[in-house]
Motif scaffolding. Structure first.
Motif, PDB file in Angstrom:
ATOM      1  N   PHE A 143     -16.194 -51.449  64.319  1.00 40.63           N
ATOM      2  CA  PHE A 143     -15.337 -52.605  64.792  1.00 40.63           C
ATOM      3  C   PHE A 143     -14.002 -52.349  64.465  1.00 40.63           C
ATOM      4  N   ASN A 144     -13.699 -51.471  63.405  1.00 38.84           N
ATOM      5  CA  ASN A 144     -12.527 -50.826  62.852  1.00 38.84           C
ATOM      6  C   ASN A 144     -11.950 -49.709  63.550  1.00 38.84           C
ATOM      7  N   ARG A 145     -12.329 -49.558  64.852  1.00 38.84           N
ATOM      8  CA  ARG A 145     -11.847 -48.572  65.666  1.00 38.84           C
ATOM      9  C   ARG A 145     -10.211 -48.531  65.813  1.00 38.84           C
ATOM     10  N   ASP A 146      -9.654 -49.614  65.753  1.00 40.58           N
ATOM     11  CA  ASP A 146      -7.981 -49.589  65.903  1.00 40.58           C
ATOM     12  C   ASP A 146      -7.455 -48.918  64.868  1.00 40.58           C
ATOM     13  N   SER A 147      -8.313 -49.115  63.536  1.00 35.54           N
ATOM     14  CA  SER A 147      -7.693 -48.352  62.411  1.00 35.54           C
ATOM     15  C   SER A 147      -7.876 -46.949  62.499  1.00 35.54           C
ATOM     16  N   LEU A 148      -8.565 -46.597  63.228  1.00 35.54           N
ATOM     17  CA  LEU A 148      -8.987 -44.805  63.466  1.00 35.54           C
ATOM     18  C   LEU A 148      -8.234 -44.075  64.382  1.00 35.54           C
ATOM     19  N   ASP A 149      -8.152 -44.788  65.494  1.00 37.52           N
ATOM     20  CA  ASP A 149      -7.197 -43.890  66.713  1.00 37.52           C
ATOM     21  C   ASP A 149      -6.427 -44.930  67.255  1.00 37.52           C
ATOM     22  N   ARG A 166      -7.272 -47.421  69.050  1.00 39.23           N
ATOM     23  CA  ARG A 166      -7.610 -48.175  70.272  1.00 39.23           C
ATOM     24  C   ARG A 166      -8.670 -49.477  69.812  1.00 39.23           C
ATOM     25  N   ASP A 167      -8.541 -50.123  70.717  1.00 41.25           N
ATOM     26  CA  ASP A 167      -9.519 -51.554  70.315  1.00 41.25           C
ATOM     27  C   ASP A 167     -10.933 -50.964  70.758  1.00 41.25           C
ATOM     28  N   PRO A 168     -11.778 -51.836  69.729  1.00 42.90           N
ATOM     29  CA  PRO A 168     -13.308 -51.258  69.996  1.00 42.90           C
ATOM     30  C   PRO A 168     -13.767 -51.822  71.303  1.00 42.90           C
ATOM     31  N   GLU A 169     -14.887 -50.800  71.837  1.00 44.63           N
ATOM     32  CA  GLU A 169     -15.350 -50.993  73.079  1.00 44.63           C
ATOM     33  C   GLU A 169     -16.933 -51.474  73.080  1.00 44.63           C
ATOM     34  N   GLN A 217     -13.340 -32.189  69.518  1.00 46.32           N
ATOM     35  CA  GLN A 217     -13.064 -32.695  68.481  1.00 46.32           C
ATOM     36  C   GLN A 217     -12.620 -34.207  68.424  1.00 46.32           C
ATOM     37  N   LEU A 218     -13.751 -34.828  68.283  1.00 44.48           N
ATOM     38  CA  LEU A 218     -13.500 -36.095  68.397  1.00 44.48           C
ATOM     39  C   LEU A 218     -14.146 -37.004  67.386  1.00 44.48           C
ATOM     40  N   PRO A 219     -13.635 -38.151  67.048  1.00 42.77           N
ATOM     41  CA  PRO A 219     -14.251 -39.178  66.003  1.00 42.77           C
ATOM     42  C   PRO A 219     -15.363 -39.737  66.598  1.00 42.77           C
ATOM     43  N   ASN A 220     -16.268 -40.484  65.895  1.00 45.12           N
ATOM     44  CA  ASN A 220     -17.513 -40.935  66.485  1.00 45.12           C
ATOM     45  C   ASN A 220     -17.187 -42.480  67.201  1.00 45.12           C
ATOM     46  N   THR A 221     -16.664 -42.458  68.255  1.00 44.77           N
ATOM     47  CA  THR A 221     -16.293 -43.292  69.091  1.00 44.77           C
ATOM     48  C   THR A 221     -17.064 -43.382  70.512  1.00 44.77           C
ATOM     49  N   LEU A 239      -7.235 -31.586  77.068  1.00 42.52           N
ATOM     50  CA  LEU A 239      -7.397 -33.117  77.564  1.00 42.52           C
ATOM     51  C   LEU A 239      -7.547 -33.888  76.190  1.00 42.52           C
ATOM     52  N   ILE A 240      -6.416 -34.961  76.229  1.00 40.84           N
ATOM     53  CA  ILE A 240      -6.128 -35.942  75.248  1.00 40.84           C
ATOM     54  C   ILE A 240      -6.702 -37.351  75.363  1.00 40.84           C
ATOM     55  N   PHE A 241      -7.828 -37.815  74.535  1.00 43.04           N
ATOM     56  CA  PHE A 241      -7.990 -39.412  74.607  1.00 43.04           C
ATOM     57  C   PHE A 241      -6.949 -39.954  73.806  1.00 43.04           C
ATOM     58  N   GLY A 242      -6.030 -40.772  74.480  1.00 40.95           N
ATOM     59  CA  GLY A 242      -5.008 -41.515  73.750  1.00 40.95           C
ATOM     60  C   GLY A 242      -3.674 -40.923  73.695  1.00 40.95           C
ATOM     61  N   ASP A 243      -3.224 -40.139  74.712  1.00 42.45           N
ATOM     62  CA  ASP A 243      -1.849 -39.400  74.823  1.00 42.45           C
ATOM     63  C   ASP A 243      -1.103 -40.099  75.785  1.00 42.45           C
ATOM     64  N   GLY A 244      -0.712 -41.341  75.808  1.00 48.37           N
ATOM     65  CA  GLY A 244       0.235 -41.637  76.917  1.00 48.37           C
ATOM     66  C   GLY A 244      -0.257 -42.092  78.181  1.00 48.37           C
TER      67      GLY A 244
END
Length: 562
Positions: free
Chosen positions: A44-50, A52-55, A87-91, A160-165
């Motif tokens: 639920f705190n994903r927005d503070s990690l990367d 992004r809003d939690p899904e 190399q990804l966080p646990n989302t 390949l990037i998750f979250g790169d514009g």
């Protein structure tokens, strides 16, 4: 890609140990039965990690997202058997990528978020990935920049990037026709004997070892873990560890797919967030390190502030458990399962069902797979185990005598990645994996093994294996030291911490900060940097000039106690 010998695959499938099916087949069954029910939940705190809003995804939504992500990878040139370094966080993105690789026949090689250039350059050289998939940044570190640097060095690898514009892989996947994935899957069926993952583990060697595991391994892993730990149908699972090893993938992701229930993700470990997730999502099964479980029992005011009544079982390991801990949680209606395992597929489980006595569960493990034993457990059906004197190779059948645990059967990996010498050394002449861990047959009850200690030199800090030899190698260039060596020292919270013994050059007075700065300059992961330092006149070595690490550890502890 097949690495397990075909005759072994046929043998285990004929015995019913392996089903010969892919992880994607298991996923599709879960989708078919789960439909619109919750499947996967972000922290639920994903927005503070990367940012992004939690899904929150239902099984149907998850299935479509996997198809679209796979289609985006295929559109970028992914083919079956290509290796994807992640190399990804646990989302949810990490889980979707794992499932997309399983669906397309690609091979996922996940690495920990703290890894930096030092670790990643070596792994890239080993696996030559087609893609590296990561996030733009995490915890203040620019992962995208590091990935691009690695790609420039490798040449053929794309980033390949998750979250790169505009280049966001998630946005690209949303626009890609999922029919591309369906066409690919029809033309490229995936067999159970094909490799799905290459995870990385540390041992006595100075560099991590790649551990390939097939779809067969992972599907069986789900059965063994669910049966051995106490996870059951209808459970809501909470995964507090990133998808980089068997503890996370095998311990929670695969049982989740088999049970077709809800998986809640968590990263990095934060006790307050962890407890609130249990309360909010009505979690019933999770895993946690012994230090966390101990701290909660000793601070009851923390538990009084949350409702964790939905929880029935917690699996724990990586450090010895105490009868006090198991009994204390049982009084709260929560059973603790004692787990011993490794990326290579080693696994022993002491659960409330198999070992109801609290004291025995803390100290012992059922002798699953041992000759003459009888257990109603999936692990016992598909494995073999024995104790061997590591010096003489004599098999040990009498209680009270320590020996190395050797394991065989359908859960054990086939080989290390492109390392025939390491593979040969890892198995004995009966084909059993040398765990490097010392056990004895319990004198009180011969149905059980009792854990004695590690014969390998690995340091286990917070459940993560760290090779002291790797840190030793790095410190050979430390200008303030004639020589240096690393050991693990006991710690109540993390199990072990890293201490370094330094023989200083004449006139130098190195401090811990100097060692940390030296390793930081070489982009060594933070968790591998020493937390204690002692100065010594010389290091203890045997006649072969090898560091006698047990003796060194005793000397370090003595100096720290002064």
């Amino acid at each position: 890609m097949f690495l397990t010998p075909a005759e072994k695959v046929r043998d285990y499938e004929n015995r019913g140990w392996w089903k010969g099916e892919s992880v994607d087949a298991m996923t599709r069954r879960a989708v078919a039965s789960g439909g619109d029910a919750d499947a996967l939940v972000d922290p639920f705190n994903r927005d503070s990690l990367d940012g992004r809003d939690p899904e929150r995804l239902s099984w149907s939504e998850l299935d479509e997202r996997v198809d679209r992500l796979a289609a985006a990878l295929l559109a970028d040139g992914l083919t079956k058997d290509d290796i994807v370094l992640a190399q990804l966080p646990n989302t949810v993105d990490a889980v979707l990528l794992f499932l997309a690789c399983a669906r397309t026949g690609a091979i996922l090689s996940p690495v920990a978020m703290p890894y930096r250039r030092h670790e990643l350059e070596y792994i890239v050289d080993q696996v030559r990935p087609r893609f590296i998939v990561t996030v733009a940044s995490f915890a203040g570190f620019d992962h995208a920049a590091l990935a691009r640097t690695l790609a420039e060095r490798e040449g053929r690898m794309e980033v390949l990037i998750f979250g790169d514009g505009e280049r966001d892989l998630r946005a690209k996947a949303a626009k890609t026709d999922p029919e591309r994935t369906r066409t690919h899957v029809e033309a490229n069926p995936v067999a159970g004997g094909e490799v799905l993952t290459i995870c990385w583990t540390s041992g006595t060697e100075s560099r991590p070892k790649g551990v390939p595991r097939d779809h067969n391994h992972w599907v069986l892993n789900a059965e063994v873990v669910a049966d051995g730990t106490g996870a059951k149908a209808g459970d809501v699972l909470l995964n507090p560890f990133p998808l980089v090893n068997i503890g996370s993938i095998g311990g929670l992701v695969m049982p989740w797919l088999m049970l077709g229930t809800k998986l809640v993700l968590h990263h990095p470990f934060d006790l307050g967030v962890f407890l609130r997730q249990i309360e909010q999502e009505r979690v019933s099964y999770t895993i946690a390190p012994p230090a966390v479980l101990t701290a909660l029992l000793k601070q009851p005011q923390i538990l009084e502030a949350v409702d964790i009544s939905s929880l029935h079982t917690v699996s724990s390991g990586s450090a010895p458990l105490s009868p006090w801990l198991i009994e204390g949680w049982a009084k709260k209606g929560i059973e603790i399962t004692n787990v011993f395992g490794s990326n290579e597929g080693a696994g022993l489980f002491s659960s409330a069902a198999s070992v109801p006595d609290y004291a025995s569960r803390a100290r012992y493990f059922p002798r699953f797979g041992a000759e003459g034993q009888s257990w109603e457990a999936r692990s016992h059906e598909v494995s073999s185990s024995r104790l061997v004197d590591p010096e003489t190779e004599e098999e040990i059948a009498t209680p009270g005598r320590a020996g190395e645990l050797r394991l065989g059967g359908a859960s054990i990996f086939a080989c290390y990645w492109q390392s025939p010498e390491l593979t040969e050394a890892a198995f004995d002449d009966q084909g059993h994996y040398r765990t490097g861990d010392l056990f004895e047959i319990a004198e009180e009850d011969e149905r059980f093994y009792r854990f004695i200690g590690r014969s390998k030199e690995i340091i286990v800090r917070g459940g993560i294996n760290i090779s002291p030899a790797e840190i030793d190698d790095l410190l050979t260039g430390f200008p303030m030291a004639v020589e240096a060596a690393t050991v693990g020292i006991p710690d109540d919270r993390l199990g072990e911490r890293i201490a370094v013994a330094v023989v200083p050059v004449e006139g130098a007075e190195p401090k811990l900060e100097d060692v940390i700065a030296f390793l930081a300059e070489r982009d060594v992961a933070i968790y591998k940097r020493p937390e204690r330092l002692v100065l010594m006149d010389k290091l203890p070595r045997n006649p072969m000039n090898k560091i006698m690490r047990n003796e060194l550890r005793a000397m370090v502890l003595g100096k720290l106690a002064e």
